[in-house]
Design a protein around this motif. Structure first.
Motif, PDB file in Angstrom:
ATOM      1  N   ARG A 287       0.808  -1.220   0.000  1.00 29.81           N
ATOM      2  CA  ARG A 287       0.000   0.000   0.000  1.00 29.81           C
ATOM      3  C   ARG A 287       0.834   1.259   0.000  1.00 29.81           C
ATOM      4  O   ARG A 287       0.359   2.321  -0.390  1.00 29.81           O
ATOM      5  N   ARG A 288       2.095   1.162   0.403  1.00 32.98           N
ATOM      6  CA  ARG A 288       2.973   2.329   0.399  1.00 32.98           C
ATOM      7  C   ARG A 288       3.211   2.832  -1.024  1.00 32.98           C
ATOM      8  O   ARG A 288       3.435   4.031  -1.232  1.00 32.98           O
ATOM      9  N   GLN A 289       3.148   1.938  -1.995  1.00 37.82           N
ATOM     10  CA  GLN A 289       3.333   2.353  -3.382  1.00 37.82           C
ATOM     11  C   GLN A 289       2.216   3.306  -3.810  1.00 37.82           C
ATOM     12  O   GLN A 289       2.451   4.285  -4.531  1.00 37.82           O
ATOM     13  N   GLY A 290       1.011   3.028  -3.352  1.00 42.71           N
ATOM     14  CA  GLY A 290      -0.096   3.928  -3.638  1.00 42.71           C
ATOM     15  C   GLY A 290       0.037   5.253  -2.917  1.00 42.71           C
ATOM     16  O   GLY A 290      -0.320   6.307  -3.447  1.00 42.71           O
ATOM     17  N   HIS A 291       0.578   5.210  -1.699  1.00 44.72           N
ATOM     18  CA  HIS A 291       0.774   6.440  -0.926  1.00 44.72           C
ATOM     19  C   HIS A 291       1.758   7.377  -1.628  1.00 44.72           C
ATOM     20  O   HIS A 291       1.581   8.600  -1.610  1.00 44.72           O
ATOM     21  N   VAL A 292       2.791   6.820  -2.244  1.00 44.11           N
ATOM     22  CA  VAL A 292       3.769   7.643  -2.962  1.00 44.11           C
ATOM     23  C   VAL A 292       3.100   8.373  -4.123  1.00 44.11           C
ATOM     24  O   VAL A 292       3.282   9.581  -4.322  1.00 44.11           O
ATOM     25  N   LEU A 293       2.291   7.641  -4.896  1.00 43.32           N
ATOM     26  CA  LEU A 293       1.648   8.245  -6.062  1.00 43.32           C
ATOM     27  C   LEU A 293       0.652   9.316  -5.658  1.00 43.32           C
ATOM     28  O   LEU A 293       0.590  10.392  -6.280  1.00 43.32           O
ATOM     29  N   VAL A 294      -0.153   9.064  -4.629  1.00 43.61           N
ATOM     30  CA  VAL A 294      -1.130  10.064  -4.219  1.00 43.61           C
ATOM     31  C   VAL A 294      -0.440  11.279  -3.620  1.00 43.61           C
ATOM     32  O   VAL A 294      -0.940  12.412  -3.729  1.00 43.61           O
ATOM     33  N   ALA A 295       0.731  11.083  -3.012  1.00 46.01           N
ATOM     34  CA  ALA A 295       1.480  12.224  -2.485  1.00 46.01           C
ATOM     35  C   ALA A 295       1.981  13.118  -3.614  1.00 46.01           C
ATOM     36  O   ALA A 295       1.918  14.353  -3.520  1.00 46.01           O
ATOM     37  N   ALA A 401      16.792   6.829 -13.010  1.00 42.75           N
ATOM     38  CA  ALA A 401      17.600   6.502 -11.829  1.00 42.75           C
ATOM     39  C   ALA A 401      18.556   5.367 -12.126  1.00 42.75           C
ATOM     40  O   ALA A 401      19.719   5.362 -11.677  1.00 42.75           O
ATOM     41  N   GLY A 402      18.103   4.387 -12.908  1.00 36.86           N
ATOM     42  CA  GLY A 402      18.974   3.280 -13.285  1.00 36.86           C
ATOM     43  C   GLY A 402      20.147   3.733 -14.129  1.00 36.86           C
ATOM     44  O   GLY A 402      21.266   3.236 -13.977  1.00 36.86           O
ATOM     45  N   LEU A 403      19.893   4.684 -15.028  1.00 35.06           N
ATOM     46  CA  LEU A 403      20.981   5.221 -15.842  1.00 35.06           C
ATOM     47  C   LEU A 403      22.037   5.910 -14.971  1.00 35.06           C
ATOM     48  O   LEU A 403      23.234   5.831 -15.240  1.00 35.06           O
ATOM     49  N   MET A 404      21.567   6.589 -13.918  1.00 32.37           N
ATOM     50  CA  MET A 404      22.490   7.338 -13.070  1.00 32.37           C
ATOM     51  C   MET A 404      23.402   6.420 -12.248  1.00 32.37           C
ATOM     52  O   MET A 404      24.535   6.778 -11.934  1.00 32.37           O
ATOM     53  N   VAL A 405      22.904   5.239 -11.891  1.00 33.85           N
ATOM     54  CA  VAL A 405      23.710   4.335 -11.066  1.00 33.85           C
ATOM     55  C   VAL A 405      24.286   3.182 -11.871  1.00 33.85           C
ATOM     56  O   VAL A 405      25.039   2.361 -11.346  1.00 33.85           O
ATOM     57  N   GLY A 406      23.927   3.103 -13.159  1.00 36.74           N
ATOM     58  CA  GLY A 406      24.526   2.098 -14.029  1.00 36.74           C
ATOM     59  C   GLY A 406      24.052   0.688 -13.801  1.00 36.74           C
ATOM     60  O   GLY A 406      24.850  -0.254 -13.828  1.00 36.74           O
ATOM     61  N   ARG A 518       9.023 -12.964 -14.913  1.00 32.06           N
ATOM     62  CA  ARG A 518       9.061 -13.494 -13.553  1.00 32.06           C
ATOM     63  C   ARG A 518       9.420 -12.367 -12.595  1.00 32.06           C
ATOM     64  O   ARG A 518      10.175 -11.466 -12.934  1.00 32.06           O
ATOM     65  N   ARG A 519       8.892 -12.441 -11.413  1.00 29.85           N
ATOM     66  CA  ARG A 519       9.149 -11.409 -10.421  1.00 29.85           C
ATOM     67  C   ARG A 519      10.573 -11.515  -9.892  1.00 29.85           C
ATOM     68  O   ARG A 519      11.071 -12.605  -9.594  1.00 29.85           O
ATOM     69  N   VAL A 520      11.244 -10.357  -9.792  1.00 32.31           N
ATOM     70  CA  VAL A 520      12.613 -10.284  -9.290  1.00 32.31           C
ATOM     71  C   VAL A 520      12.576  -9.752  -7.862  1.00 32.31           C
ATOM     72  O   VAL A 520      11.989  -8.699  -7.595  1.00 32.31           O
ATOM     73  N   GLU A 521      13.185 -10.487  -6.958  1.00 27.60           N
ATOM     74  CA  GLU A 521      13.212 -10.035  -5.575  1.00 27.60           C
ATOM     75  C   GLU A 521      14.162  -8.844  -5.428  1.00 27.60           C
ATOM     76  O   GLU A 521      15.220  -8.810  -6.052  1.00 27.60           O
ATOM     77  N   PRO A 522      13.795  -7.850  -4.622  1.00 25.64           N
ATOM     78  CA  PRO A 522      14.655  -6.670  -4.459  1.00 25.64           C
ATOM     79  C   PRO A 522      15.996  -7.023  -3.825  1.00 25.64           C
ATOM     80  O   PRO A 522      16.082  -7.890  -2.951  1.00 25.64           O
ATOM     81  N   GLY A 523      17.036  -6.339  -4.298  1.00 20.60           N
ATOM     82  CA  GLY A 523      18.372  -6.570  -3.766  1.00 20.60           C
ATOM     83  C   GLY A 523      18.945  -5.308  -3.154  1.00 20.60           C
ATOM     84  O   GLY A 523      18.242  -4.297  -2.995  1.00 20.60           O
ATOM     85  N   ALA A 524      20.224  -5.337  -2.860  1.00 20.59           N
ATOM     86  CA  ALA A 524      20.869  -4.196  -2.206  1.00 20.59           C
ATOM     87  C   ALA A 524      20.887  -2.970  -3.107  1.00 20.59           C
ATOM     88  O   ALA A 524      20.883  -1.833  -2.630  1.00 20.59           O
ATOM     89  N   GLY A 525      20.920  -3.183  -4.428  1.00 25.00           N
ATOM     90  CA  GLY A 525      20.982  -2.046  -5.345  1.00 25.00           C
ATOM     91  C   GLY A 525      19.641  -1.605  -5.883  1.00 25.00           C
ATOM     92  O   GLY A 525      19.586  -0.722  -6.745  1.00 25.00           O
ATOM     93  N   THR A 526      18.558  -2.219  -5.407  1.00 21.66           N
ATOM     94  CA  THR A 526      17.226  -1.855  -5.900  1.00 21.66           C
ATOM     95  C   THR A 526      16.799  -0.504  -5.346  1.00 21.66           C
ATOM     96  O   THR A 526      16.921  -0.243  -4.148  1.00 21.66           O
ATOM     97  N   LEU A 527      16.276   0.356  -6.222  1.00 22.95           N
ATOM     98  CA  LEU A 527      15.804   1.668  -5.797  1.00 22.95           C
ATOM     99  C   LEU A 527      14.523   1.512  -4.987  1.00 22.95           C
ATOM    100  O   LEU A 527      13.537   0.965  -5.494  1.00 22.95           O
ATOM    101  N   PRO A 528      14.474   1.968  -3.741  1.00 23.92           N
ATOM    102  CA  PRO A 528      13.228   1.913  -2.964  1.00 23.92           C
ATOM    103  C   PRO A 528      12.182   2.835  -3.615  1.00 23.92           C
ATOM    104  O   PRO A 528      12.475   3.999  -3.900  1.00 23.92           O
ATOM    105  N   THR A 529      11.003   2.309  -3.835  1.00 25.61           N
ATOM    106  CA  THR A 529       9.965   3.092  -4.518  1.00 25.61           C
ATOM    107  C   THR A 529       8.775   3.377  -3.608  1.00 25.61           C
ATOM    108  O   THR A 529       7.657   3.564  -4.087  1.00 25.61           O
ATOM    109  N   HIS A 530       8.999   3.415  -2.305  1.00 28.14           N
ATOM    110  CA  HIS A 530       7.886   3.640  -1.389  1.00 28.14           C
ATOM    111  C   HIS A 530       8.156   4.805  -0.430  1.00 28.14           C
ATOM    112  O   HIS A 530       7.444   4.940   0.571  1.00 28.14           O
ATOM    113  N   GLY A 531       9.156   5.646  -0.745  1.00 25.12           N
ATOM    114  CA  GLY A 531       9.488   6.724   0.180  1.00 25.12           C
ATOM    115  C   GLY A 531       9.517   8.087  -0.470  1.00 25.12           C
ATOM    116  O   GLY A 531       9.165   8.265  -1.652  1.00 25.12           O
TER     117      GLY A 531
END
Length: 564
Positions: A287-295, A401-406, A518-531
C-alpha cells in the motif's frame, strides 16, 4: 480576508472528505477487480453478448476489445445525432433550427464523448434533445470512464503478475469485458445514483421538460431551458467527463447553483482518481506504493491551486486590482477561491467541466490551467487514465535513476528493459506530438485566424489550449476560439482519437510485457519506490518532461501574456 478564509476552509473540507473516502473506496475498487465471483446481472450481460467471463486475455485481445467497443460506440452515437428527428424528446431541437446534427459536428461529438474528452462545439440545450443527452452522452460518460479504469487495472495486473510454470497463463492481464462491466455495475452506476440524489438536494435541476416560460422584471418573456441535469452532472464529474447539459456548463445555476454544490462537484471529480492509488497499492501488495503516487498527485495539485489563486487574486492591470481581483468571467457565488479550486481540479483530472470562463483567466492563471493539462493530467488525472499515466512516468523515473547508477532498473519486482521503456516513451510522446503539430498547423493555415477573437499571445494560447485539451481528453476550452469549422471539427476529433488510443495501446502492450516476466526479488541495489526520495523523483520527472517539451510554446503564449 473573508474570501481567503472561506477559500481555505473549502480546500480543507475538500481534502478531509477525500481522505475519508480514500480507504473505503480504494479498497472496494480493489475488491471489485480481483473478485472471482460474478454477480447475477453481470452473468446475464455476458450471456447476452456471448462472452466467457472466466477467460483471461492477452494484451492484444484486451486491446481489440477496447478498440472494438469504442468504435461501435462512436458509430452508434454518431447515428443517434444524425437521426435525432426520429427519436423521442428531441423534436424541434437542433443545429440551425433542425433536429439533426451536421456530419462534422456529429463526428466530433461522437469521438469526444467516447474518448472521455467531452469537448463540446455546440450549444447543448438547443442542439441536442433529451434522448441523445441521456441515452447517448450520459451512457458514454459511464462506459468511457469504465474503459479508462479497465486499462489502468490491466497495467496494475501486469506489475502484480507472478508468472507460473504454465506457459499458457503467461502474459494474461484480465478480461476487458469483465473489467468494463464491473466498472459500470459495481462502481460508477451506484456512485452516480447517490451523487445525483445529493445534487438534487443541493438545487440541481432534474426535469424532462424542454423549458419553462418566465417573465423578467422589464416585462419581457423568455424560455429557460430545462433538462435532466442532476443525473448527467453526477457521472459527468465522477467519470471525469466534463460535458455539460447546458452551454455554461458548471457555471450554470441549474447545474451548479451554490457554493455547496460547487464543493460537492469538485469532490466528485477528484474522488475516484485519488482512491485508485489505494486500489493500486492493494493489488500490488504494498500500500505504500499507492501512498507515494497520491502524495505526488496531491503536491502538484496543491501547488497549482495556490498559483492559480494567487494569479487571480493579484492580477496585472489597474482595473482588476481596483476590483479586488480578476472577477471577469467568474460567478460571484463562487468567487476567486472556488473558481481557482475548480479550474485546477478540472484541468488536472481531464474532466473539462468549468465553473468560470477559462478564457478570462489572467495570463498566469490561464497558463497554470494549460500547464496542468500539458503535464499529462496526472494530478490526479482522469478516471483510470491518471493512474496509468503516472505509472508510465514512474517507469521513466526509475529508468532515469537506473541510468544514473549504471544498473538495470526494476519497478515493483519487474525489470524495465528496452521494450518496456519504449512502450512508456510512446505513451508519453503521443500527446505532445498531437498538441504541437495540431496547434502549429492551425496557426499556419490561412483562414484559421478568423476563428480567434483575440490576436497576439492570448490568441496563440487559445489555439494551444484547444489542442492540449483535445489531445489530453480534457474538453475544457478558452472560449474565445470558434471551432465550428470543418477543419477544427476534424483536426480536434483526430487529436482526441489518437490522444486516447495511442497511449492506451502502449499501456496495454506494456502491461502484457510485464505480465510475462518473472518477479525479481529486491536486492541491495534496488531503488526503494515507497518513500519520499522516489516521490520527489517521480514529481520531478512529471515537471521535467513538460518543461522540456512545452516551454517554447508556453513562452509564446501564456508566459508572454503574463509578462506583458
Amino acid at each position: 480576508m473573508s474570501s481567503t478564509v472561506a477559500g481555505l476552509l473549502q480546500a480543507g473540507v475538500l481534502v478531509l472528505l477525500l481522505a475519508l473516502a480514500y480507504t473505503p473506496l480504494g479498497a472496494w475498487m480493489a475488491r471489485v477487480y480481483s473478485d472471482e465471483r460474478h454477480w447475477g446481472v453481470e452473468r446475464a450481460l455476458y450471456r447476452l453478448v456471448r462472452v466467457d467471463p472466466d477467460v483471461r486475455q492477452r494484451w492484444t485481445t484486451y486491446a481489440a476489445g477496447v478498440l472494438g467497443f469504442s468504435f461501435v460506440s462512436i458509430v452508434l452515437l454518431y447515428l443517434m445525432q444524425r437521426l435525432q428527428p426520429l427519436l423521442p424528446l428531441g423534436f424541434g431541437r437542433g443545429t440551425d433550427g433542425a433536429s439533426t446534427v451536421s456530419p462534422a459536428m456529429a463526428f466530433n461529438t461522437a469521438v469526444s464523448f467516447v474518448t472521455n474528452t467531452n469537448w463540446q462545439s455546440y450549444v447543448p440545450e438547443s442542439v441536442l434533445g433529451h434522448t441523445v443527452q441521456m441515452a447517448g452522452l450520459t451512457v458514454q460518460n459511464v462506459v468511457s470512464a469504465a474503459v479508462g479504469m479497465a486499462v489502468a487495472v490491466a497495467l496494475v495486473r501486469g506489475f502484480a503478475a507472478r508468472v507460473s510454470g504454465d506457459a499458457e497463463d503467461r502474459g494474461r492481464i484480465g478480461n476487458f469485458w469483465v473489467d468494463l462491466t464491473r466498472g459500470v455495475v459495481r462502481i460508477l452506476l451506484p456512485l452516480s445514483v447517490v451523487a445525483a440524489v445529493a445534487l438534487v438536494a443541493t438545487g440541481v435541476v432534474q426535469s424532462l421538460r424542454s423549458g419553462v416560460d418566465v417573465t423578467t422584471v422589464d416585462g419581457s418573456r423568455h424560455t429557460l431551458a430545462l433538462a435532466p441535469a442532476a443525473s448527467q452532472e453526477a457521472v459527468k464529474e465522477l467519470g471525469t467527463n466534463g460535458g455539460g447539459i447546458f452551454n455554461a456548463n458548471s457555471a450554470h445555476p441549474f447545474e451548479n447553483p451554490n457554493a455547496l454544490s460547487n464543493l460537492f462537484e469538485i469532490l466528485l471529480l477528484l474522488v475516484v482518481p485519488v482512491a485508485l492509488t489505494r486500489t493500486f497499492g492493494i493489488l500490488v501488495g504494498d500500500r505504500r506504493q499507492g501512498h507515494v503516487l497520491v502524495a505526488v498527485m496531491g503536491a502538484i495539485w496543491a501547488v497549482f491551486v495556490a498559483l492559480t489563486w494567487l494569479a487571480e487574486a493579484f492580477p496585472n492591470g489597474p482595473a482588476a486590482l481596483a476590483a479586488g481581483g480578476a472577477m471577469e468571467g467568474k460567478e460571484v457565488r463562487f468567487g476567486i477561491p472556488g473558481s481557482s479550486l475548480f479550474a485546477v481540479s478540472t484541468t488536472g483530472t481531464s474532466t473539462g467541466a468549468v465553473n468560470s470562463m477559462h478564457d478570462s483567466l489572467t495570463g498566469a492563471g490561464g497558463g497554470v490551467a494549460l500547464l496542468n493539462m500539458l503535464l499529462g493530467e496526472v494530478a490526479p488525472g482522469g478516471v483510470g487514465a491518471g493512474l496509468y499515466g503516472i505509472l508510465v512516468l514512474a517507469i521513466i523515473a526509475v529508468f532515469l535513476a537506473g541510468l544514473m547508477v549504471g544498473r538495470t532498473p526494476e519497478y515493483l519486482g519487474k525489470k524495465l528493459g528496452r521494450v518496456q521503456v519504449t512502450y512508456a516513451a510512446i505513451s508519453i510522446l503521443a500527446m505532445p506530438a498531437l498538441v504541437l503539430l495540431g496547434a502549429g498547423l492551425a496557426i499556419a493555415l490561412p483562414g484559421t485566424a478568423d476563428a480567434l477573437n483575440n490576436d497576439g499571445a492570448h490568441g496563440f494560447s487559445e489555439v494551444l489550449y484547444a489542442y492540449a485539451s483535445a489531445a489530453n481528453n480534457n474538453g475544457s476550452a478558452f472560449a474565445g476560439i470558434t471551432v465550428t469549422s470543418d477543419f477544427f471539427q476534424a483536426s480536434l476529433g483526430v487529436a482526441m482519437l489518437f490522444g486516447r488510443f495511442v497511449p492506451i495501446l502502449a499501456v496495454l502492450a506494456l502491461a502484457g510485457s510485464l505480465a510475462e516476466q518473472r518477479r525479481v526479488e529486491p536486492g541491495a541495489g534496488t531503488l526503494p519506490t515507497h518513500g519520499a526520495l522516489f516521490a520527489t523523483l517521480v514529481g520531478g520527472t512529471v515537471l521535467l518532461v513538460a518543461a522540456l517539451t512545452f516551454f517554447p510554446a508556453m513562452a509564446l503564449g501564456p508566459i508572454a501574456e503574463a509578462l506583458s
